[in-house]
Design a protein around this motif. Structure first.
Motif: not given
Length: 110
Positions: A32-42, A23-28
């Motif tokens: 789009v692709l980095a947020r997508l990665h943070a929203a799926t993997k962890p 969730a912190l990765g999605v905010l920071r």
């Protein structure tokens, strides 16, 4: 303290930490692709750890099987959803082709 309690005491907070970091990765993250990665993997790893920790605590094999089936469903569906969202972002022009290391879409943006 039983072995099941010790295993759950490790898995449940670890899963919660993975979810919080996702969730912190999605905010920071900025694109789009980095947020997508943070929203799926962890998030997937965190949910699976939480489900396994809860399955260890249940006394019923039926409840444990339901939790483990939920984990398998999560592992099967999240990559498909992530690929679909990434492709939609790419074809919608949100992802600049120059920012990609490997462009397998053939530069077929808008």
């Amino acid at each position: 303290m039983s072995v099941a309690d010790a295993v759950s005491a490790v898995l449940l907070p670890s899963g919660a930490a993975f979810c919080a970091l996702g969730a912190l990765g999605v905010l920071r993250f900025t694109n789009v692709l980095a947020r997508l990665h943070a929203a799926t993997k962890p998030q997937t790893i965190g949910l699976v750890l939480i489900l396994i920790g809860a399955a260890v605590q249940t006394g019923s094999p039926a409840a444990s099987a339901t939790l483990l089936l939920t984990a398998v469903f999560q592992l099967l569906t999240v990559p498909v959803i992530a690929e679909t969202i990434g492709a939609a972002a790419y074809h919608g022009g949100v992802v600049p082709p120059g920012s990609l290391v490997l462009d397998e879409g053939g530069g077929e943006g808008p």
